[in-house]
Write a protein that holds these residues in place. Structure first.
Motif, short mmCIF file in Angstrom:
data_model
loop_
_atom_site.label_atom_id
_atom_site.label_comp_id
_atom_site.label_asym_id
_atom_site.label_seq_id
_atom_site.Cartn_x
_atom_site.Cartn_y
_atom_site.Cartn_z
N UNK A 1 29.21 -48.99 38.70
CA UNK A 1 29.55 -48.02 37.66
C UNK A 1 28.53 -48.26 36.43
N UNK A 2 28.37 -49.36 35.75
CA UNK A 2 27.53 -49.85 34.87
C UNK A 2 26.34 -50.38 35.13
N UNK A 3 26.04 -51.11 36.29
CA UNK A 3 24.81 -51.86 36.86
C UNK A 3 24.83 -50.99 38.36
N UNK A 4 24.21 -49.93 38.24
CA UNK A 4 24.02 -49.30 39.84
C UNK A 4 22.91 -49.84 40.39
N UNK A 63 19.69 -52.51 34.55
CA UNK A 63 19.59 -51.50 35.07
C UNK A 63 21.12 -50.89 34.41
N UNK A 64 21.61 -50.91 33.19
CA UNK A 64 22.70 -50.67 32.48
C UNK A 64 22.59 -49.08 32.46
N UNK A 89 35.44 -43.21 38.33
CA UNK A 89 34.62 -44.32 39.11
C UNK A 89 34.54 -44.26 40.49
N UNK A 90 35.47 -43.69 41.07
CA UNK A 90 35.37 -43.36 42.41
C UNK A 90 34.28 -42.39 42.83
N UNK A 91 34.25 -41.17 42.01
CA UNK A 91 33.32 -40.26 42.45
C UNK A 91 31.93 -40.78 42.09
N UNK A 92 31.56 -41.70 41.09
CA UNK A 92 30.51 -42.13 40.71
C UNK A 92 30.07 -43.30 41.89
N UNK A 93 30.93 -43.94 42.46
CA UNK A 93 30.64 -44.97 43.45
C UNK A 93 30.28 -44.35 44.81
N UNK A 94 30.73 -43.13 45.08
CA UNK A 94 30.52 -42.19 46.14
C UNK A 94 29.30 -41.85 46.07
N UNK A 95 28.50 -41.37 44.93
CA UNK A 95 27.42 -40.97 44.76
C UNK A 95 26.27 -41.91 44.90
N UNK A 96 26.45 -43.38 44.48
CA UNK A 96 25.75 -44.31 44.59
C UNK A 96 25.77 -44.69 46.09
N UNK A 97 26.90 -44.75 47.00
CA UNK A 97 26.62 -44.86 48.21
C UNK A 97 25.76 -43.58 48.93
N UNK A 154 32.90 -43.34 28.77
CA UNK A 154 34.10 -44.10 28.47
C UNK A 154 34.43 -44.04 27.15
N UNK A 155 33.56 -44.33 26.28
CA UNK A 155 33.66 -44.31 24.70
C UNK A 155 33.98 -42.74 24.15
N UNK A 156 33.49 -42.01 24.73
CA UNK A 156 33.74 -40.47 24.32
C UNK A 156 34.96 -40.23 24.68
N UNK A 157 35.54 -40.39 25.85
CA UNK A 157 36.97 -40.17 26.44
C UNK A 157 38.07 -40.71 25.68
N UNK A 158 37.88 -42.06 25.47
CA UNK A 158 38.84 -42.84 24.75
C UNK A 158 38.78 -42.57 23.25
#
Length: 249
Positions: A69-72, A3-4, A206-214, A12-16
Motif C-alpha cells: 500500500x505504501x511501497x508498491x 517507491x513511497x 487496502x484490499x482494492x489497492x492490493x488487487x490492483x497491484x496484483x 489516509x491523512x485526508x480521511x482521518x
C-alpha cells in the motif's frame, strides 16, 4: 522508504483529518473519539475473526502484502519491453544460447526460469504452458492473501456493533450510578465508529489497492511470456515491440 506511494499516505491523512475536523467543527472533543476499550474490541475481534478463517501462511502473507500500500512493487511495462527487445536482438545475433548471459543478472525467479527454459530449447507452446501455470498459481496465491483485508472490512462493522451492544449492556447495568453511564455510552458509539470507519477507510481500500497491484504484476508476467514466445519463434524485434506495446495503457 523506496517507491513511497504518496497518494496512499495523503488518502489516509485526508480521511482521518476529515473525520476529526468534522468532530471539531461540530463542537465535539477529539479526545472523546479515543476509547481504548472500543479500539481493543474492534481490532482484536476483527483480527481474531480473520485469523480463524485463514491458514497461518495466508494470514502472514496477507499481512506482509500490506506493505505494498505504501511501497508498491515495481511496475514499469516500458522498461520490460525495452529489456525484451534487448534479448530479442541478442538472440538474433547469437542464437537463443546468447540469452544465457542474461540469466544470472535476473533477481526475479520467474524471469530466470523463463529465460532458462528458452535457452534450453523448450518448444514455444511448452514454454507458454509452464509459465502460464506459474502465473495462475502466483495470482491465486496473491489474491487469497489480499482477501484477508477484504475479510477484515467485512467483519469490522459487525464487531463494532458487538462493541456497541456491550457498551449498552454496561449502561443498563449501571443505571443506578449516573457517573458510570457516560463511559458506557461512549464505548458503545465509538466502537461503532471504529468498526465502520476502519472497514471503509482502511481495510476495504487496502484490499482494492492490493488487487490492483496484483493485476499489474500479472500483466507484466503475461507480457513477458508473450515476448519470450515471440523470441522463440524468431520474430522481428520491431514486431515484438509493437505487440507488447498493446499491454501499455
Amino acid at each position: 522508504m523506496q517507491n513511497l506511494d504518496k497518494i496512499s499516505v495523503i488518502g489516509i491523512v485526508v480521511a482521518i483529518g476529515a473525520i476529526l475536523g468534522g468532530q471539531a467543527l461540530e463542537g465535539g472533543h477529539i479526545a472523546s473519539l479515543l476509547q481504548l476499550t472500543a479500539f481493543l474490541i474492534v481490532l482484536g475481534g476483527t483480527v481474531g475473526a480473520v485469523m480463524l478463517q485463514s491458514s497461518p501462511r495466508v494470514f502472514m502473507e496477507g499481512v506482509r502484502l500490506g506493505r505494498w500500500v505504501f511501497s508498491p512493487p515495481d511496475y514499469d511495462p516500458r522498461k520490460l519491453i525495452k529489456t525484451v527487445i534487448e534479448w530479442s536482438q541478442a538472440s538474433r545475433k547469437g542464437g537463443l544460447l546468447a540469452l544465457e548471459a542474461y540469466i544470472g543478472s535476473q533477481k526475479d525467479p520467474f524471469i530466470r526460469k523463463a529465460l532458462q527454459m528458452l535457452v534450453d530449447g523448450a518448444e514455444p507452446e511448452a514454454l507458454r504452458h509452464a509459465m502460464e501455470l506459474d502465473v495462475s498459481t502466483y495470482e491465486e496465491h496473491m489474491r487469497r492473501s489480499a482477501k484477508i483485508w477484504e475479510a477484515a472490512g467485512g467483519y469490522a462493522p459487525t464487531v463494532g456493533i458487538l462493541g456497541a451492544v456491550m457498551g449498552l449492556i454496561h449502561v443498563m447495568e449501571n443505571l443506578s450510578d449516573p457517573g458510570k453511564l457516560g463511559s458506557g455510552i461512549a464505548v458503545a458509539f465509538v466502537a461503532t465508529i471504529y468498526g465502520v470507519g476502519s472497514a471503509n477507510l482502511l481495510f476495504l481500500p487496502i484490499a482494492n489497492k492490493l488487487k490492483t497491484h496484483i493485476e499489474n504484476q500479472v500483466a507484466l508476467k503475461e507480457m513477458l511470456i508473450d515476448g519470450l514466445i515471440a523470441i522463440a519463434n524468431g520474430e522481428n524485434p520491431r514486431l515484438i515491440e509493437t505487440k507488447l506495446i498493446g499491454y501499455v495503457g
